[in-house]
Design a protein around this motif. Sequence first.
Motif, PDB file in Angstrom:
ATOM      1  N   ARG A 172       0.840  -1.201   0.000  1.00 58.14           N
ATOM      2  CA  ARG A 172       0.000   0.000   0.000  1.00 58.14           C
ATOM      3  C   ARG A 172       0.881   1.259   0.000  1.00 58.14           C
ATOM      4  N   GLN A 173       1.924   1.258   0.814  1.00 60.71           N
ATOM      5  CA  GLN A 173       2.816   2.422   0.889  1.00 60.71           C
ATOM      6  C   GLN A 173       3.608   2.614  -0.399  1.00 60.71           C
ATOM      7  N   VAL A 174       4.106   1.531  -0.969  1.00 66.45           N
ATOM      8  CA  VAL A 174       4.827   1.621  -2.245  1.00 66.45           C
ATOM      9  C   VAL A 174       3.881   2.133  -3.328  1.00 66.45           C
ATOM     10  N   GLY A 175       2.666   1.602  -3.358  1.00 63.58           N
ATOM     11  CA  GLY A 175       1.679   2.060  -4.327  1.00 63.58           C
ATOM     12  C   GLY A 175       1.353   3.538  -4.146  1.00 63.58           C
ATOM     13  N   ASP A 176       1.160   3.959  -2.903  1.00 62.16           N
ATOM     14  CA  ASP A 176       0.880   5.378  -2.634  1.00 62.16           C
ATOM     15  C   ASP A 176       2.016   6.264  -3.138  1.00 62.16           C
ATOM     16  N   THR A 177       3.237   5.899  -2.819  1.00 63.84           N
ATOM     17  CA  THR A 177       4.397   6.689  -3.219  1.00 63.84           C
ATOM     18  C   THR A 177       4.538   6.739  -4.738  1.00 63.84           C
ATOM     19  N   PHE A 178       4.406   5.589  -5.376  1.00 69.61           N
ATOM     20  CA  PHE A 178       4.534   5.514  -6.828  1.00 69.61           C
ATOM     21  C   PHE A 178       3.450   6.343  -7.514  1.00 69.61           C
ATOM     22  N   LEU A 179       2.223   6.150  -7.111  1.00 68.95           N
ATOM     23  CA  LEU A 179       1.110   6.870  -7.746  1.00 68.95           C
ATOM     24  C   LEU A 179       1.190   8.371  -7.477  1.00 68.95           C
ATOM     25  N   ARG A 180       1.541   8.751  -6.268  1.00 70.36           N
ATOM     26  CA  ARG A 180       1.701  10.166  -5.956  1.00 70.36           C
ATOM     27  C   ARG A 180       2.761  10.785  -6.865  1.00 70.36           C
ATOM     28  N   GLY A 181       3.818  10.049  -7.109  1.00 73.32           N
ATOM     29  CA  GLY A 181       4.869  10.521  -8.002  1.00 73.32           C
ATOM     30  C   GLY A 181       4.367  10.724  -9.430  1.00 73.32           C
ATOM     31  N   LEU A 182       3.585   9.764  -9.914  1.00 76.20           N
ATOM     32  CA  LEU A 182       3.046   9.895 -11.274  1.00 76.20           C
ATOM     33  C   LEU A 182       2.097  11.083 -11.376  1.00 76.20           C
TER      34      LEU A 182
END
Length: 189
Positions: A172-182
């Motif tokens: 969930r945290q990796v997904g949040d970070t990745f998506l926030r970056g995009l």
Amino acid sequence: LAELLEHGTAVFYEKGYEGASMRDLSRMSEMSLAGLYYYFESKEKLLYLIQKHYFTTVVERLSQRLEGVTGAEERLRTFILNHLQYFLAENHKAMKVLAHEDDVLQGALGTEIRSLKRRYYHSCADLVDVLKDEHGLEFNLRVAVMSLFGTMNWLHTWYNPRIDPDATALARQVGDTFLRGLYTATRSS
């Protein structure tokens, strides 16, 4: 065979491909060298079977997990969760072996494994591309996908289950970070 692949993964995890020997596998598996050579004619064939097993399994699990999942973001989060649960929670030694020994195999064995890896890469790239289209985002697809794989595949270098979140929370945290970056990169471009 599955047990031997698990032992082989552990040997390559501990010693690396170059440092490992069939004798090491024989000691760990408590099987004779002759018995091992019945299953694997070489250390290279063992590495091939390990890589084939893990890549095939993670792709099959992903396909099953994506059934019925709708929405580009949720499908991408499912990909991340599948990857981290499989390689971090269940097969953490395999993650290191696959990351560090990815260029060892040559010839037909190497070609087959590279094809499996491309299939897995494209399954992620397709999900990210759909997200990009669905949200009207602008970013380099290859850079984004390789960044995500870089994040996920190198967790074995720092992940500590005693202090870091479990695979589900970490996904969930990796997904949040990745998506926030995009999403942020698109707005700032």
